[in-house]
Structures are given as C-alpha cells and as structure tokens.
Scaffold this motif. Structure first.
Motif, PDB file in Angstrom:
ATOM      1  N   VAL A 168     -44.914  -2.810 -69.786  1.00 24.74           N
ATOM      2  CA  VAL A 168     -43.515  -3.262 -69.753  1.00 24.74           C
ATOM      3  C   VAL A 168     -43.462  -4.735 -69.353  1.00 24.74           C
ATOM      4  CG1 VAL A 168     -41.286  -3.011 -68.608  1.00 24.74           C
ATOM      5  CG2 VAL A 168     -42.580  -0.996 -69.247  1.00 24.74           C
ATOM      6  N   PRO A 169     -42.939  -5.585 -70.238  1.00 22.35           N
ATOM      7  CA  PRO A 169     -42.844  -7.016 -69.934  1.00 22.35           C
ATOM      8  C   PRO A 169     -41.547  -7.343 -69.184  1.00 22.35           C
ATOM      9  CG  PRO A 169     -42.115  -6.627 -72.161  1.00 22.35           C
ATOM     10  CD  PRO A 169     -42.530  -5.287 -71.588  1.00 22.35           C
ATOM     11  N   GLY A 170     -41.493  -8.516 -68.611  1.00 26.10           N
ATOM     12  CA  GLY A 170     -40.228  -8.994 -68.062  1.00 26.10           C
ATOM     13  C   GLY A 170     -40.029  -8.765 -66.587  1.00 26.10           C
ATOM     14  N   ALA A 171     -39.389  -7.686 -66.231  1.00 23.55           N
ATOM     15  CA  ALA A 171     -38.953  -7.437 -64.863  1.00 23.55           C
ATOM     16  C   ALA A 171     -40.106  -7.380 -63.871  1.00 23.55           C
ATOM     17  CB  ALA A 171     -38.185  -6.120 -64.811  1.00 23.55           C
ATOM     18  N   GLY A 172     -39.778  -7.674 -62.624  1.00 22.70           N
ATOM     19  CA  GLY A 172     -40.766  -7.587 -61.564  1.00 22.70           C
ATOM     20  C   GLY A 172     -41.127  -6.140 -61.284  1.00 22.70           C
ATOM     21  N   ARG A 173     -42.186  -5.949 -60.552  1.00 24.38           N
ATOM     22  CA  ARG A 173     -42.641  -4.605 -60.230  1.00 24.38           C
ATOM     23  C   ARG A 173     -42.425  -4.283 -58.753  1.00 24.38           C
ATOM     24  NH1 ARG A 173     -47.896  -3.038 -63.687  1.00 24.38           N
ATOM     25  NH2 ARG A 173     -46.935  -3.432 -65.693  1.00 24.38           N
ATOM     26  N   CYS A 174     -42.122  -3.051 -58.487  1.00 21.70           N
ATOM     27  CA  CYS A 174     -41.987  -2.582 -57.116  1.00 21.70           C
ATOM     28  C   CYS A 174     -43.331  -2.745 -56.416  1.00 21.70           C
ATOM     29  CB  CYS A 174     -41.565  -1.122 -57.123  1.00 21.70           C
ATOM     30  SG  CYS A 174     -41.705  -0.308 -55.522  1.00 21.70           S
ATOM     31  N   GLU A 175     -43.320  -3.343 -55.232  1.00 27.19           N
ATOM     32  CA  GLU A 175     -44.551  -3.611 -54.504  1.00 27.19           C
ATOM     33  C   GLU A 175     -45.285  -2.317 -54.126  1.00 27.19           C
ATOM     34  OE1 GLU A 175     -45.469  -5.683 -50.301  1.00 27.19           O
ATOM     35  OE2 GLU A 175     -44.198  -6.833 -51.664  1.00 27.19           O
ATOM     36  N   GLU A 176     -44.542  -1.302 -53.671  1.00 25.95           N
ATOM     37  CA  GLU A 176     -45.172  -0.038 -53.266  1.00 25.95           C
ATOM     38  C   GLU A 176     -45.724   0.718 -54.473  1.00 25.95           C
ATOM     39  OE1 GLU A 176     -46.534   3.058 -50.713  1.00 25.95           O
ATOM     40  OE2 GLU A 176     -46.181   0.919 -50.507  1.00 25.95           O
ATOM     41  N   CYS A 177     -44.980   0.764 -55.573  1.00 23.00           N
ATOM     42  CA  CYS A 177     -45.469   1.429 -56.784  1.00 23.00           C
ATOM     43  C   CYS A 177     -46.727   0.736 -57.299  1.00 23.00           C
ATOM     44  CB  CYS A 177     -44.398   1.447 -57.868  1.00 23.00           C
ATOM     45  SG  CYS A 177     -43.074   2.621 -57.574  1.00 23.00           S
ATOM     46  N   THR A 178     -46.756  -0.602 -57.228  1.00 17.82           N
ATOM     47  CA  THR A 178     -47.931  -1.357 -57.662  1.00 17.82           C
ATOM     48  C   THR A 178     -49.136  -0.996 -56.802  1.00 17.82           C
ATOM     49  OG1 THR A 178     -46.537  -3.163 -58.430  1.00 17.82           O
ATOM     50  CG2 THR A 178     -48.855  -3.669 -58.037  1.00 17.82           C
TER      51      THR A 178
END
Length: 70
Positions: A56-66
């Motif tokens: 998925v491009p674009g939006a930032g990622r959740c730090e905990e999910c990452t």
C-alpha cells in the motif's frame, strides 16, 4: 507441545475509524473478510481483503503494527 507466535504470514492493510484516527494504515492478520476487523495494535479498522500491507503506497504506517508485522 509449545507454540511460538511469529509474524510469518502476510497482512492486509486497513484504515482506522474514529476521531483522531489520522491517515495511518494498520496491519490485520490474514485471512480477512471485507469489513470491520481489529488490527494488530488493537484498533478497529476497515479492511479489504485484496489490499496488501506490504504494497500500500502513500499513507503512513502505524508504529505498533509495523513493529509486530515486521
């Protein structure tokens, strides 16, 4: 017999609901069904089965999910 939990499967991408949710994507363990689900970090999210967390491009990622998904 013991089991070890590892993030070895693929994850679906999703968007959070609610005030202050921001524009972050969250990871949801597969298999998923289109609709509402709980992300790896515990947030209620909208998920579509064809969206892949890794692409998925674009939006930032959740730090905990990452952290959990790797």
């Amino acid at each position: 017999m013991t089991a070890t939990l590892r993030a070895t499967s693929s994850y679906a991408a999703s968007a959070a609901h609610g005030p202050g949710a921001g524009h972050l994507t969250h990871a949801v363990a597969r298999p998923v069904v289109d609709g509402l689900d709980q992300s790896l970090c515990g947030v209620l999210v909208s998920v579509r089965a064809e969206e892949d967390w890794a692409t998925v491009p674009g939006a930032g990622r959740c730090e905990e999910c990452t952290r959990v998904a790797g």
